[in-house]
Every structure is written in structure tokens, then in C-alpha cells.
Design an enzyme around this catalytic site. Structure first.
Site, PDB file in Angstrom:
ATOM      1  CB  SER A 143      -0.903   0.006   1.236  1.00 40.50           C
ATOM      2  OG  SER A 143      -1.569   1.252   1.371  1.00 40.50           O
ATOM      3  CE1 TYR A 153     -10.524  10.509  13.511  1.00 36.25           C
ATOM      4  CE2 TYR A 153     -12.689   9.824  12.755  1.00 36.25           C
ATOM      5  CZ  TYR A 153     -11.890  10.502  13.667  1.00 36.25           C
ATOM      6  OH  TYR A 153     -12.458  11.167  14.704  1.00 36.25           O
TER       7      TYR A 153
END
Length: 297
Positions: A143, A153
Site C-alpha cells: 500500500s 482515521y
């Protein structure tokens, strides 16, 4: 020459697209997914229909990366049917969204079990055979969040992917002398074409979530909206699958250590280029630069 490939987390998203693309390229592909006879019955049937309609060798195999026995059995199934395993693709993963403090330690451990420890289970099942062959490819789907711009978040997911990336980097050096090559494919934030955001988990501690809403109200909606705005109209999640096919089809010894597929350009490619260069230079300084490439059989 067709390669025999096992990919984890292939019921949907990157995994399903990659399994089909590799099969289209002429390879023998085992799409690993958990609960083939239950929750993923439809996904398994779709894979079988795709194989039949397109005359390709795409099969499904039961693979729950949270289980040592399931990982071993999946690898054994491939070996029993094909006599070899050429490529192992670590794709399975799970995303969560919300304030980091609101996730319980048990939730965090569960996320690491899926995104990190699951790769270890699969490696321990497959690597003895790849080492004996003195050949193979470990391909890790990472990623861009591990090194690029990171909004709030998403901390537990980002941390887990960073841990997986670190594991992949070290594994690459430790299997190279067995003739095993490694590549990390780094997708950016794709807001269409995968179920990452739609199926993301939530924090268990709702009181903490409420406390954060007093200062961060609507934060996840804002993050999601801005990520969608950053993503170019031409972005296509299928490009990740195409890049994986390109890596698999590249001649051994010439495969890239890391490739990015990030239309939104969050900066990970720049940071990783520096980090990977420093890594290579350090290995040369300690006279271990032979580990940068797989040993020829």
C-alpha cells in the site's frame, strides 16, 4: 512457459482481478478464498464460469490465512495437482476506519493477524517447497500508505500494511540465496473497483468515537470525499492486476523490487525510491549486495 500461481484474498477486488488477468495471460492460477462452500460460494462459481467462458485455467482453493492448517492445505492442494508452485501472491487484507484510540487491542491484533501474520502462515507453508526448487517469486501487494501522505482515521490499517511491507523487505534478502525473487506491488488509494472502503471495519469503543466526534465530526466522510477527488477520472483498479501480470511475466533476475500503481500520486513512490536506494547502498557497504538479486540455480 505457464507458471503455477497461488494468490490469497482472491474472492473480490485486487485479488479477483489479478487471478483473472494471470489466467488470461496463460498461467495456472489458484484463487485462494475462505469459506468456498459458504460466504464465497458465489465468488467461486463466478471464477469457475470465467474459466469456462474464457478457456483459461483458473481454479479456486480454500484458503483462510488466519489458519495454519488452511494455509498448509492450500499449498498442498496446489502441489498435489501441479507438482510445483512458482509464484505466491500475498494479497489478502482488511481495512478499518475510525479514530485509532477507539479500536480495542483485540481489534488491532485481529487486523495484524489478517494483514501481517497471515502472510507468515502462507510463507511457512510454501517456502520449504520454493527453497527446495531453488526458484520462485514472492509477490506482496502492499500500500502507498506505508510511505505516502496519510490522512487520519486509517491508522490501524496503515500500521498493519507498514508491518507487512517491512516483513517483505527483510524476507527478500533471506530467500534470495535460495533463488527466490521478491517484488512489492504498491497500489495507491483506489476508491472504485474494490471493496476496501465499503467493507471496512469500525471501532468497538463507541464512547471514544463519540468523544472524537466533538472535534473531528465527519472526518471519515471528508477523507473519503477528498480521496475520491484526488483520484483521476482515468484511474482503473485493473491496472494493478496488469502490473502484477507484467512482473510475473518478466524474466527472473530482472523483476523490479518495487513498483507503484498510484494514479492519485500520494508521494510514496518518491519516498520509497530513497528508502530502497539507501537499503541497496547499505547492503553493499556490509558486502551483502548479492542478496539484492536471487541466486541462480
Amino acid at each position: 512457459m505457464p507458471k503455477t500461481i497461488l494468490i490469497s484474498g482472491a474472492s473480490s477486488g485486487f485479488g479477483a482481478l489479478t487471478a483473472r488477468a494471470l489466467a488470461d495471460a496463460g498461467h495456472i492460477v489458484y484463487a485462494g478464498m475462505r469459506d468456498v462452500a459458504g460466504r464465497n460460494t458465489a465468488a467461486a462459481a463466478e471464477a469457475a464460469d470465467y474459466a469456462k467462458d474464457n478457456s483459461v485455467d483458473l481454479r479456486t482453493v480454500e484458503l483462510d490465512i488466519s489458519s495454519d492448517e488452511s494455509a498448509r492445505q492450500a499449498v498442498q492442494t496446489v502441489l498435489a495437482e501441479q507438482g510445483k508452485l512458482d509464484v505466491l501472491i500475498h494479497n489478502a487484507g482488511h481495512m478499518v476506519t475510525g479514530p485509532a484510540e477507539a479500536f480495542t487491542p483485540e481489534q488491532l491484533a485481529g487486523l495484524y493477524d489478517t494483514n501481517v501474520i497471515g502472510t507468515q502462515r502462507l510463507n511457512r507453508a510454501a517456502l520449504p517447497h520454493l527453497r527446495e526448487q531453488q526458484d520462485g517469486l514472492l509477490l506482496w501487494v502492499g500500500s502507498s500508505s506505508t510511505r505516502g501522505g496519510t490522512p487520519p482515521y486509517l491508522a490501524p490499517y496503515f500500521a498493519a500494511k507498514a508491518a507487512m511491507d517491512a516483513l517483505a523487505v527483510s524476507y527478500a534478502l533471506e530467500v534470495a540465496r535460495f533463488g527466490i525473487e521478491s517484488t512489492i506491488v504498491v497500489p495507491g488509494s483506489f476508491t472504485h473497483g474494490t471493496n476496501h472502503f465499503a467493507h471496512s471495519g469500525s471501532p468497538a469503543d463507541t464512547d471514544i468515537v463519540a468523544a472524537y466526534e466533538t472535534r473531528y465530526a465527519g472526518m471519515m466522510d471528508q477523507v473519503s470525499q477528498k480521496l475520491r477527488e484526488l483520484e483521476p477520472a482515468w484511474a482503473d483498479v485493473a491496472e494493478v492486476a496488469k502490473e502484477i501480470v507484467r512482473v510475473v511475466d518478466t524474466e527472473k533476475g530482472r523483476r523490479p523490487f518495487r513498483v507503484h500503481v498510484d494514479p492519485s500520486d500520494d508521494g510514496a513512490a518518491v519516498v520509497n525510491a530513497v528508502a530502497d536506494r539507501i537499503r541497496s547502498e547499505f547492503l553493499r557497504r556490509v558486502e551483502l549486495d548479492d542478496l539484492l538479486h536471487p541466486t541462480s540455480a
